[in-house]
Motif scaffolding. Sequence first.
Motif, short mmCIF file in Angstrom:
data_model
loop_
_atom_site.label_atom_id
_atom_site.label_comp_id
_atom_site.label_asym_id
_atom_site.label_seq_id
_atom_site.Cartn_x
_atom_site.Cartn_y
_atom_site.Cartn_z
N THR A 148 0.92 -1.15 0.01
CA THR A 148 0.04 0.09 0.02
C THR A 148 0.82 1.10 -0.01
OG1 THR A 148 -1.74 -1.09 1.10
CG2 THR A 148 -1.84 1.02 1.28
N ARG A 178 -6.73 -0.87 -1.57
CA ARG A 178 -5.70 -0.84 -2.81
C ARG A 178 -4.73 -1.93 -2.86
NH1 ARG A 178 -4.30 3.13 -5.81
NH2 ARG A 178 -2.00 3.12 -6.61
N ARG A 238 -8.21 5.29 -6.16
CA ARG A 238 -7.51 4.27 -5.60
C ARG A 238 -7.41 2.95 -6.18
NH1 ARG A 238 -11.37 2.49 -0.76
NH2 ARG A 238 -12.94 2.74 -2.51
#
Length: 303
Positions: A148, A178, A238
């Motif tokens: 991430t 994500r 995202r």
Amino acid sequence: MKKLILLATLSLSTAFAQATVPAGSNPYLGANITRTYSLDDLMNRPGLITLGKGDMLILDLPSDVTAIVTPQAAMMDIPEPLGNVVVLTGKVSTGKAQLFVQLENGKFAPFLVTFTPGGNGMKRIRILDEPRIDYAQPIPAPTPQVTTMPAYTAPVGAAPIFTPSTASAKPAVTTPDRQQIQGVLAPVTALPASVPTLTRAQPTWLQLTPYLSSEQRAEVLTLKVSNGGARPLVFSGRDVVVTVDGRQVLVTMAQEVRVQPGETQMVDMVLTDRVEPGAKVNLDWLAFDAGANAYYRVAARSF
């Protein structure tokens, strides 16, 4: 003695006749009329079908039909499609025709039809939308999952790049985190078990055109998104990954973008790193189709 031999012969004949009857057969059912095609095969090679005069052909497709095109409409009777089912009836005994069936999911199925004098009765052509596996090609090693990325922080004293209005903001669409999105953007053969299975390649009706312009504080990447499909698509910041010369760059967006069917929108993204002239910039994005419960993988390369 002759009677015993005759009775034994009749018994053996009856037993043999019963043994030759297929198990579970039904005398009230005709021969099998179904033939199966792969939609991926049909998109590269037309299906070959034979249709007799007065005979009926049933096309059982994996998605609802949006259009049927043929230059030889006078040779066939083609009523309005019933959802994902198309029914054809032959009107001539000789000749050939081309048939093109457009589906709601963006794919299509072409056929070459050969007409005969008739007598074939009824046929059902079943088309499956399932991915084919090419066993002749090596399977690549799994790609490590991208961790991430940290949140973007604007420089001190800099004016905010985006000031969206809360009242005009559209309701957020629930999407995976994500880490899952990064897994979806990896090659299909390397997807982990936790990634959603309904992830499809970029259809021809979904286009992504990038424009890169230099700003004082950051690089602004402007994208023209064109949705030629039948349902709205949702794009989220995202769900996008941008790399510059192979190095991943952070991206910020004002809000999620909803592109309606037949609509084109301009979308601005802010890259935290400046892009030098001649750099190789690649973009991978997921477009969420809530109606089909699927993601479409769209990309722009080396712009």
